[in-house]
Motif scaffolding. Structure first.
Motif, PDB file in Angstrom:
ATOM      1  N   GLY A 175      48.257  -2.970 118.765  1.00 13.73           N
ATOM      2  CA  GLY A 175      47.743  -2.381 117.532  1.00 13.73           C
ATOM      3  C   GLY A 175      48.589  -1.244 117.013  1.00 13.73           C
ATOM      4  O   GLY A 175      48.503  -0.875 115.833  1.00 13.73           O
ATOM      5  N   ARG A 176      49.441  -0.692 117.880  1.00  8.09           N
ATOM      6  CA  ARG A 176      50.239   0.477 117.490  1.00  8.09           C
ATOM      7  C   ARG A 176      51.740   0.245 117.587  1.00  8.09           C
ATOM      8  O   ARG A 176      52.519   0.899 116.906  1.00  8.09           O
ATOM      9  CB  ARG A 176      49.862   1.688 118.368  1.00  8.09           C
ATOM     10  N   TRP A 177      52.144  -0.659 118.453  1.00  7.28           N
ATOM     11  CA  TRP A 177      53.565  -0.923 118.664  1.00  7.28           C
ATOM     12  C   TRP A 177      53.921  -2.333 118.200  1.00  7.28           C
ATOM     13  O   TRP A 177      53.110  -3.252 118.318  1.00  7.28           O
ATOM     14  CB  TRP A 177      53.927  -0.792 120.148  1.00  7.28           C
ATOM     15  N   ASP A 178      55.137  -2.466 117.682  1.00  8.19           N
ATOM     16  CA  ASP A 178      55.679  -3.790 117.394  1.00  8.19           C
ATOM     17  C   ASP A 178      57.189  -3.721 117.633  1.00  8.19           C
ATOM     18  O   ASP A 178      57.726  -2.682 118.026  1.00  8.19           O
ATOM     19  CB  ASP A 178      55.354  -4.240 115.960  1.00  8.19           C
ATOM     20  N   GLN A 179      57.870  -4.838 117.409  1.00  6.06           N
ATOM     21  CA  GLN A 179      59.303  -4.892 117.656  1.00  6.06           C
ATOM     22  C   GLN A 179      60.051  -3.842 116.844  1.00  6.06           C
ATOM     23  O   GLN A 179      60.965  -3.170 117.339  1.00  6.06           O
ATOM     24  CB  GLN A 179      59.823  -6.287 117.315  1.00  6.06           C
ATOM     25  N   ASP A 180      59.656  -3.676 115.598  1.00  4.26           N
ATOM     26  CA  ASP A 180      60.339  -2.729 114.732  1.00  4.26           C
ATOM     27  C   ASP A 180      60.215  -1.305 115.266  1.00  4.26           C
ATOM     28  O   ASP A 180      61.197  -0.558 115.292  1.00  4.26           O
ATOM     29  CB  ASP A 180      59.762  -2.831 113.318  1.00  4.26           C
ATOM     30  N   ARG A 181      59.034  -0.932 115.731  1.00  4.69           N
ATOM     31  CA  ARG A 181      58.855   0.424 116.249  1.00  4.69           C
ATOM     32  C   ARG A 181      59.678   0.630 117.518  1.00  4.69           C
ATOM     33  O   ARG A 181      60.256   1.713 117.721  1.00  4.69           O
ATOM     34  CB  ARG A 181      57.374   0.700 116.537  1.00  4.69           C
ATOM     35  N   MET A 182      59.767  -0.392 118.356  1.00  2.00           N
ATOM     36  CA  MET A 182      60.576  -0.257 119.571  1.00  2.00           C
ATOM     37  C   MET A 182      62.044  -0.067 119.224  1.00  2.00           C
ATOM     38  O   MET A 182      62.728   0.789 119.804  1.00  2.00           O
ATOM     39  CB  MET A 182      60.371  -1.475 120.475  1.00  2.00           C
ATOM     40  N   ASN A 183      62.549  -0.858 118.287  1.00  2.00           N
ATOM     41  CA  ASN A 183      63.939  -0.703 117.860  1.00  2.00           C
ATOM     42  C   ASN A 183      64.210   0.713 117.358  1.00  2.00           C
ATOM     43  O   ASN A 183      65.182   1.372 117.742  1.00  2.00           O
ATOM     44  CB  ASN A 183      64.269  -1.690 116.737  1.00  2.00           C
ATOM     45  N   ARG A 184      63.350   1.163 116.459  1.00  2.86           N
ATOM     46  CA  ARG A 184      63.568   2.468 115.828  1.00  2.86           C
ATOM     47  C   ARG A 184      63.394   3.622 116.819  1.00  2.86           C
ATOM     48  O   ARG A 184      64.096   4.634 116.735  1.00  2.86           O
ATOM     49  CB  ARG A 184      62.626   2.628 114.641  1.00  2.86           C
ATOM     50  N   THR A 185      62.460   3.463 117.735  1.00  2.00           N
ATOM     51  CA  THR A 185      62.258   4.500 118.747  1.00  2.00           C
ATOM     52  C   THR A 185      63.502   4.654 119.604  1.00  2.00           C
ATOM     53  O   THR A 185      63.960   5.775 119.868  1.00  2.00           O
ATOM     54  CB  THR A 185      61.049   4.169 119.624  1.00  2.00           C
ATOM     55  N   PHE A 186      64.072   3.526 120.005  1.00  2.00           N
ATOM     56  CA  PHE A 186      65.264   3.612 120.830  1.00  2.00           C
ATOM     57  C   PHE A 186      66.414   4.253 120.061  1.00  2.00           C
ATOM     58  O   PHE A 186      67.125   5.118 120.597  1.00  2.00           O
ATOM     59  CB  PHE A 186      65.679   2.237 121.347  1.00  2.00           C
ATOM     60  N   LEU A 187      66.617   3.857 118.814  1.00  2.00           N
ATOM     61  CA  LEU A 187      67.708   4.444 118.028  1.00  2.00           C
ATOM     62  C   LEU A 187      67.478   5.932 117.786  1.00  2.00           C
ATOM     63  O   LEU A 187      68.426   6.723 117.779  1.00  2.00           O
ATOM     64  CB  LEU A 187      67.858   3.700 116.707  1.00  2.00           C
ATOM     65  N   ARG A 188      66.230   6.316 117.604  1.00  2.00           N
ATOM     66  CA  ARG A 188      65.939   7.748 117.437  1.00  2.00           C
ATOM     67  C   ARG A 188      66.291   8.514 118.708  1.00  2.00           C
ATOM     68  O   ARG A 188      66.891   9.605 118.651  1.00  2.00           O
ATOM     69  CB  ARG A 188      64.466   7.953 117.086  1.00  2.00           C
TER      70      ARG A 188
END
Length: 351
Positions: free
Chosen positions: A292-305
């Motif tokens: 409900g809170r995480w998806d592939q896009d958030r994982m990608n962006r979190t890692f790049l951040r």
């Protein structure tokens, strides 16, 4: 005329010309700078062990089934770790919020090819963060694989985590688990990888050829065993050791891409008697409790951040930058001499 890397057959790599593709409405043209080679998924296609080569994935039923329409060689444009420069944007999406502009450096998935025309939606907000080395952005997908595994482990501050397999994804998982507050015991058979794991924060590095991982995990935890273990080597024997390393009610995350039958996995032993929780981590989705809170896009962006902030240094894992014309040698290196390389990147800027 561009180029594309393809597998002509098992362990047969060639670089061939690719025809020019017209810029369709709603699309963006990208010239590739770098493309990272996956030493896991891609090598299964290179070696001929990938299940898609012998069976068909039925998306509706979520089953592999027999059939004559299985994927077959030649396989062109595998790869999921690309960075490039936008050279053209179709007029109908030019200036639309999220769509990159000409000369923007973007990350995404378009395979090992020198140029790609992609739907603009595939690159929405995919501009490489300011100040981040474009090489680091080739790790967006690889980093999210590691992050997904750590999220699945649900590791808590002060817990002990065993990470088996210290290739690129395993090293990133070691770093991310350390950032999450875990005391990480890193395990591998290659000394240079173990040394790198200690650099990234592991409290111990275990050579699996000379030491018993389960015994060491218990020595480090007063006899209790590790709280969690993450298996990232893709070896079912290593998965068995992950199960042995955790204590009663411990959690094991199976995040490797396992090939063939489960040789060496004995579920009637510690798995059964210690009531171990076995969890699968696969990049197609986050752990169900987080969906409900995480998806592939958030994982990608979190890692790049995290990379942009300096909390993770993916560029430090790049051991080889190889001209695209030498792609065959790059795959042979990863296949035959894995101890000599971590991340291998195809460099299109030299061609």
């Amino acid at each position: 005329m561009g180029t594309v890397v393809r597998f002509a057959g098992a362990r047969q790599v060639e670089v061939v010309e690719a025809g020019d593709e017209a810029l369709a409405p709603g699309s963006v043209r990208v010239r590739t700078l770098y493309s990272g080679i996956s030493a896991g998924t891609e090598l299964t296609a290179f070696r001929g062990t990938n299940p898609y080569l012998t069976r068909i994935w039925d998306e509706e039923r979520r089953l592999f089934v027999a059939g004559t329409e299985a994927t077959s060689y030649p396989l062109a444009g595998w790869g999921y770790s690309e960075v490039g420069v936008v050279t053209e944007v179709s007029a109908d999406v030019l200036g639309r919020p999220g769509v990159p502009a000409v000369d923007d450096v973007v990350w995404g998935i378009w395979g090992h090819r020198s140029e790609a025309v992609l739907p603009a939606s595939k690159l929405d907000d995919h501009v490489v963060p300011a100040g981040l080395d474009p090489l680091a952005a080739t790790f967006a997908r690889v980093g999210s694989v590691a992050l997904n595994a750590v999220l699945a482990a649900d590791v808590n501050l002060g817990e002990t985590a065993v990470v088996l397999g210290q290739g690129v994804i395993g090293l990133l998982a070691t770093r991310l688990a350390t950032l999450s507050g875990a005391r990480v015991i890193a395990c591998d058979a290659i000394p240079v990888r173990l040394a790198k794991a200690v650099e990234l924060g592991a409290v111990a590095a275990v050579d699996v050829t000379t030491a018993d991982v389960a015994e060491l995990a218990r020595s480090a935890t007063g006899g209790r065993g590790a709280d969690v273990a993450v298996e990232l080597s893709g070896s079912t024997r290593a998965l068995h050791e992950a199960i042995r390393s955790v204590g009663v009610g411990g959690r094991v995350v199976a995040a490797g891409f396992y090939q063939g039958e489960a040789v060496g996995l004995r579920l009637g032993e510690e798995f059964h008697h210690n009531r171990v929780e076995l969890v699968c981590s696969q990049i197609g989705g986050p752990p169900p409790r987080l969906a409900g809170r995480w998806d592939q896009d958030r994982m990608n962006r979190t890692f790049l951040r995290l990379a942009a902030e300096g909390a993770v240094d993916p560029v430090g894992l790049v051991t080889h930058r190889v001209r695209v014309a030498e792609a065959a040698a790059a795959y042979e290196l990863l296949d035959r001499r894995p101890a000599e390389a971590l991340q291998v990147v195809l460099d299109y800027t030299e061609d």
